[in-house]
Design a protein around this motif. Structure first.
Motif, PDB file in Angstrom:
ATOM      1  N   ALA A  49      15.837  23.009  46.763  1.00  0.00           N
ATOM      2  CA  ALA A  49      14.948  21.856  46.630  1.00  0.00           C
ATOM      3  C   ALA A  49      15.663  20.730  45.894  1.00  0.00           C
ATOM      4  N   VAL A  50      15.369  19.519  46.272  1.00  0.00           N
ATOM      5  CA  VAL A  50      15.989  18.336  45.663  1.00  0.00           C
ATOM      6  C   VAL A  50      15.806  18.345  44.146  1.00  0.00           C
ATOM      7  N   LEU A  79      10.749  13.240  48.121  1.00  0.00           N
ATOM      8  CA  LEU A  79      11.676  14.275  48.598  1.00  0.00           C
ATOM      9  C   LEU A  79      11.866  15.409  47.597  1.00  0.00           C
ATOM     10  N   ALA A  80      11.279  15.307  46.416  1.00  0.00           N
ATOM     11  CA  ALA A  80      11.552  16.237  45.315  1.00  0.00           C
ATOM     12  C   ALA A  80      11.420  17.702  45.702  1.00  0.00           C
ATOM     13  N   GLN A  81      10.440  18.057  46.509  1.00  0.00           N
ATOM     14  CA  GLN A  81      10.230  19.460  46.875  1.00  0.00           C
ATOM     15  C   GLN A  81      10.857  19.836  48.218  1.00  0.00           C
ATOM     16  N   ARG A  82      11.505  18.881  48.849  1.00  0.00           N
ATOM     17  CA  ARG A  82      12.133  19.162  50.155  1.00  0.00           C
ATOM     18  C   ARG A  82      13.476  19.837  49.982  1.00  0.00           C
ATOM     19  N   ASP A  83      13.854  20.597  50.970  1.00  0.00           N
ATOM     20  CA  ASP A  83      15.134  21.277  51.032  1.00  0.00           C
ATOM     21  C   ASP A  83      16.214  20.237  51.364  1.00  0.00           C
ATOM     22  N   VAL A  84      17.319  20.222  50.626  1.00  0.00           N
ATOM     23  CA  VAL A  84      18.360  19.224  50.867  1.00  0.00           C
ATOM     24  C   VAL A  84      18.946  19.318  52.273  1.00  0.00           C
ATOM     25  N   GLY A  89      20.504  11.605  56.735  1.00  0.00           N
ATOM     26  CA  GLY A  89      21.734  11.174  56.069  1.00  0.00           C
ATOM     27  C   GLY A  89      21.474  10.192  54.937  1.00  0.00           C
ATOM     28  N   GLY A  90      20.579   9.233  55.161  1.00  0.00           N
ATOM     29  CA  GLY A  90      20.261   8.248  54.131  1.00  0.00           C
ATOM     30  C   GLY A  90      19.525   8.862  52.953  1.00  0.00           C
ATOM     31  N   GLU A  91      18.590   9.768  53.246  1.00  0.00           N
ATOM     32  CA  GLU A  91      17.869  10.451  52.169  1.00  0.00           C
ATOM     33  C   GLU A  91      18.835  11.287  51.340  1.00  0.00           C
ATOM     34  N   ARG A  92      19.732  11.997  52.022  1.00  0.00           N
ATOM     35  CA  ARG A  92      20.685  12.854  51.305  1.00  0.00           C
ATOM     36  C   ARG A  92      21.627  12.015  50.454  1.00  0.00           C
ATOM     37  N   GLN A  93      22.004  10.841  50.934  1.00  0.00           N
ATOM     38  CA  GLN A  93      22.908   9.981  50.168  1.00  0.00           C
ATOM     39  C   GLN A  93      22.222   9.480  48.898  1.00  0.00           C
TER      40      GLN A  93
END
Length: 135
Positions: A49-50, A79-84, A89-93
């Motif tokens: 999780a993020v 995104l805090a509880q989402r799996d990385v 791509g933009g969210e992960r960055q």
């Protein structure tokens, strides 16, 4: 930042300059206390999780910003509880930038910090980076 945190950080930095580390893990810990790196593209190897990723990123206790504040500043709080591994791509960055800041190192090395960002998020990241210079 507390006096003990400041002292331990200063001691770690002084030790990394004055004497060689005694182990590989100590060398990595010393380096992480001095610099943080956000690659152009993160390569995640397992689901996490993020929020937990940011908690694990803290290297200098009290040296970085709070994970929730970082996510809020970078428009990544939802995104805090989402799996990385499930992020775009933009969210992960943006999470990688938060991870870098959470580490607490005084030097952040950023390889194309706005890669994969839409124009609105590019501006948001640029404004956020500008505020870091004020700290």
């Amino acid at each position: 930042m507390t006096a003990s945190t400041t002292k331990s950080t200063a001691e770690r930095r002084a030790r990394s300059v004055s004497s060689p580390p005694t182990s590989t893990s100590e060398a990595a810990s010393d380096a992480a206390a001095v610099r943080a790196f956000a690659p152009q593209q993160s390569a995640d190897r397992f689901p996490i999780a993020v929020q937990r990723l940011l908690e694990l990123a803290v290297c200098v206790p009290g040296g970085g910003l709070a994970p929730q504040a970082l996510l809020q500043a970078l428009d990544a709080a939802p995104l805090a509880q989402r799996d990385v591994m499930q992020l775009s791509g933009g969210e992960r960055q943006r999470v990688a930038l938060a991870q870098c800041a959470a580490q607490g190192a005084p030097l952040m090395l950023l390889d194309e910090p706005v890669a994969f960002q839409d124009p609105a998020h590019q501006m948001q990241v640029a404004r956020w980076l500008a505020t870091l210079g004020d700290r």
